[in-house]
Design a protein around this motif. Structure first.
Motif, short mmCIF file in Angstrom:
data_model
loop_
_atom_site.label_atom_id
_atom_site.label_comp_id
_atom_site.label_asym_id
_atom_site.label_seq_id
_atom_site.Cartn_x
_atom_site.Cartn_y
_atom_site.Cartn_z
N ARG A 136 0.82 -1.22 0.00
CA ARG A 136 0.00 0.00 0.00
C ARG A 136 0.86 1.27 0.00
NH1 ARG A 136 -2.52 0.49 5.08
NH2 ARG A 136 -1.36 -1.24 6.00
N PRO A 137 0.44 2.27 -0.76
CA PRO A 137 1.21 3.51 -0.77
C PRO A 137 1.03 4.32 0.51
CG PRO A 137 -0.75 3.72 -2.13
CD PRO A 137 -0.72 2.30 -1.66
N ASP A 138 0.01 3.98 1.30
CA ASP A 138 -0.27 4.79 2.49
C ASP A 138 0.40 4.29 3.76
OD1 ASP A 138 -2.07 2.61 2.14
OD2 ASP A 138 -3.29 3.38 3.77
N ILE A 139 1.27 3.26 3.64
CA ILE A 139 1.97 2.84 4.85
C ILE A 139 3.16 3.77 5.10
CG2 ILE A 139 1.35 0.38 4.84
CD1 ILE A 139 4.00 -0.25 3.52
N ASN A 140 3.58 3.81 6.35
CA ASN A 140 4.78 4.55 6.70
C ASN A 140 5.92 3.53 6.76
OD1 ASN A 140 6.94 5.60 8.26
ND2 ASN A 140 5.58 7.13 9.15
N VAL A 142 9.02 3.53 7.49
CA VAL A 142 9.94 3.53 8.64
C VAL A 142 9.28 2.86 9.85
CG1 VAL A 142 11.34 4.95 10.17
CG2 VAL A 142 11.10 5.58 7.78
N ILE A 143 8.01 3.19 10.09
CA ILE A 143 7.29 2.56 11.22
C ILE A 143 7.14 1.06 10.97
CG2 ILE A 143 5.09 2.45 12.49
CD1 ILE A 143 4.81 5.45 12.18
N MET A 144 6.82 0.68 9.73
CA MET A 144 6.64 -0.74 9.40
C MET A 144 7.95 -1.52 9.56
SD MET A 144 3.60 -1.80 8.66
CE MET A 144 2.85 -0.77 9.91
N ARG A 181 0.88 -9.62 4.67
CA ARG A 181 -0.51 -9.41 4.27
C ARG A 181 -1.03 -8.02 4.67
NH1 ARG A 181 -3.64 -14.73 3.38
NH2 ARG A 181 -5.37 -13.27 3.27
N GLY A 182 -0.57 -7.56 5.84
CA GLY A 182 -1.01 -6.24 6.32
C GLY A 182 -0.58 -5.10 5.42
N MET A 183 0.42 -5.35 4.57
CA MET A 183 0.92 -4.28 3.69
C MET A 183 0.41 -4.40 2.25
SD MET A 183 4.89 -3.73 4.85
CE MET A 183 5.47 -5.27 4.13
N LEU A 184 -0.13 -5.55 1.88
CA LEU A 184 -0.45 -5.82 0.47
C LEU A 184 -1.57 -4.97 -0.11
CD1 LEU A 184 -0.35 -9.76 0.45
CD2 LEU A 184 1.43 -8.19 -0.36
N THR A 185 -1.41 -4.64 -1.39
CA THR A 185 -2.49 -4.07 -2.18
C THR A 185 -3.19 -5.25 -2.87
OG1 THR A 185 -1.05 -3.94 -4.09
CG2 THR A 185 -1.20 -1.96 -2.71
N PHE B 161 10.30 4.17 19.09
CA PHE B 161 9.65 5.24 18.33
C PHE B 161 9.87 6.57 19.06
CE2 PHE B 161 6.99 1.48 17.19
CZ PHE B 161 7.25 1.47 15.83
N TYR B 166 7.73 10.83 15.95
CA TYR B 166 6.40 10.30 15.65
C TYR B 166 5.43 10.74 16.72
CZ TYR B 166 9.40 7.07 13.12
OH TYR B 166 10.35 6.53 12.32
N GLU B 174 -1.03 3.48 12.36
CA GLU B 174 -0.27 2.62 11.45
C GLU B 174 -0.31 1.16 11.90
OE1 GLU B 174 1.09 4.32 8.94
OE2 GLU B 174 2.13 2.65 7.99
N HIS B 177 -4.16 -0.41 11.86
CA HIS B 177 -4.65 -0.74 10.52
C HIS B 177 -3.87 -1.92 9.93
CE1 HIS B 177 -7.79 2.21 9.51
NE2 HIS B 177 -7.22 2.91 10.47
N HIS B 178 -2.56 -1.90 10.12
CA HIS B 178 -1.75 -3.01 9.62
C HIS B 178 -2.15 -4.33 10.29
CE1 HIS B 178 1.79 -5.72 9.79
NE2 HIS B 178 1.84 -5.45 8.51
N ARG B 181 -5.61 -5.45 8.87
CA ARG B 181 -5.51 -5.87 7.47
C ARG B 181 -4.82 -7.23 7.32
NH1 ARG B 181 -5.93 -1.13 3.46
NH2 ARG B 181 -5.29 -2.76 2.02
N GLY B 182 -3.83 -7.47 8.16
CA GLY B 182 -3.09 -8.73 8.10
C GLY B 182 -3.95 -9.95 8.39
N ASP B 209 -4.17 8.73 3.88
CA ASP B 209 -4.42 7.30 3.96
C ASP B 209 -5.81 6.97 3.45
OD1 ASP B 209 -2.69 6.28 6.82
OD2 ASP B 209 -2.62 8.23 5.90
N ASP B 212 -6.44 6.99 -0.18
CA ASP B 212 -5.90 5.80 -0.83
C ASP B 212 -6.79 4.58 -0.63
OD1 ASP B 212 -3.63 6.98 -1.87
OD2 ASP B 212 -2.59 6.84 0.03
N GLN B 216 -8.81 2.36 -3.29
CA GLN B 216 -8.63 0.92 -3.40
C GLN B 216 -9.97 0.19 -3.39
OE1 GLN B 216 -6.45 -1.84 -0.62
NE2 GLN B 216 -4.89 -0.40 -1.24
#
Lengths: 219, 219
Positions: A136-140, A142-144, A181-185, B161, B166, B174, B177-178, B181-182, B209, B212, B216
């Protein structure tokens, strides 16, 4: 001789953890005297330090190689599991626990490696995945990347995941797939399902999961 | 009087953290003497302990209420962010850091609460999600609940962090949602996108976010 000592120590540490392996054990396995070991290393922690240093350099090269071989970030991140699976019977769950508790210099080395190299590899993976439209383009990123690197340590924390209840592999499998999976489009999911279906027969242990994933991708 | 002292202490702790707030400050804000406070509490940690205990009981009721009000586990888990957002300007990032570092009794209380209650709520959420076909049937709910509860603490760890890089809210957004979604199935994604689109105007801060995500879901 130094290399032989290191190789044997590595084998024993990986198999039994560090604490329960003595200089005596290493000497005995090699059919040499303890004195010979002390000609090359001042103590067990120094051997451990050297073993880890070499291992990290090797791991780093493997990761870079993997990133070059496949241009697919999803495959790259999941491939770590295959590598772990192959090594799993060789690695004692005590290894990182021992290092964390009793060998501060070696643990500092691991920390530095984690901070500088591992996190950088993960960050590059995420940025590549976003650029290719798989993440996804909306993830951060660095945090991920930070989350992921902390998860690696989490899986080794026996207070959180008691080793008598979970195998390291089961936890890594669960956390890694969830992380990806949490990051996938949607495009990423097509890629992911393709990889998982393609590798379902590699991982008999996780047959149940893979069947479900296969079913999902076939919907 | 005991309740008034607690309420004022809570407000100050949430705003400035625990360490920088003195008994003097609490007395001054209430227009009473320090002596009056000491008639009810032996020290600052005892006030903190009582404040946390009450807060946890209240939070627990709110969580149970939320689980009853909505039968949708995806909404339930994301609703936590809305609650955090509303409280965000009231909570100092120093709060949990202070507690962890300097107030061992209060931290033990938080740990126990985390171990017994929070993890149980999350586990029930996951089991409900799987039963409704919103979360994947192949996840291990116990490992996932454990991962989530560790993430909550992770977000408060300023070594991981840094608070100058942040905002707590950004990290929680972040990670939450991650995390959701996962676990989602395709059916779960429909639900998730619906919730996110429906709440996009609540969270101006995360407009990027939400746009986006909206894009999607419209694909």
């Amino acid at each position: 001789m130094k290399e032989r000592i290191q190789a044997e120590a590595e084998r024993l540490f990986w198999k039994y953890g560090v604490r329960s392996v003595t200089m005596e054990d290493i000497a005995k396995e090699l059919g040499i005297s303890k004195k010979t070991i002390y000609q090359h290393f001042t103590d067990k922690e120094q051997i451990l330090y050297q073993v880890m240093l070499d291992k990290m350099v090797k791991n780093q090269s493997e990761m870079e190689c993997m990133a070059i071989q496949t241009d697919n970030p999803v495959e790259e991140i999941l491939h770590v599991l295959t590598v772990m699976q192959k090594q799993a019977d060789k690695v004692s769950p005590n290894l990182l626990i021992d290092i964390k508790r009793y060998y501060p210099q070696a643990f500092t080395l691991f920390r530095q490696y984690k901070e500088q190299r591992i996190i950088q590899s993960i960050l590059e993976n995420i940025q590549k995945g976003v650029a290719q439209g798989l993440y996804r383009p909306d993830i951060n990123p660095v945090i991920m990347a930070r989350l992921r690197v902390e998860q690696i340590e989490l899986a080794f924390n026996s207070d959180i995941f008691p080793t008598d209840q979970y195998s390291m592999l089961e936890i890594q499998h669960e956390l890694t797939h969830h992380f990806v999976r949490g990051m996938l489009t949607e495009k990423g999911f097509i890629n992911y399902n393709h990889y998982v279906n393609h590798h379902k027969y590699d991982n008999n242990e996780y047959q149940a999961d893979d069947t479900d994933l296969a079913a999902q991708s076939a919907e």
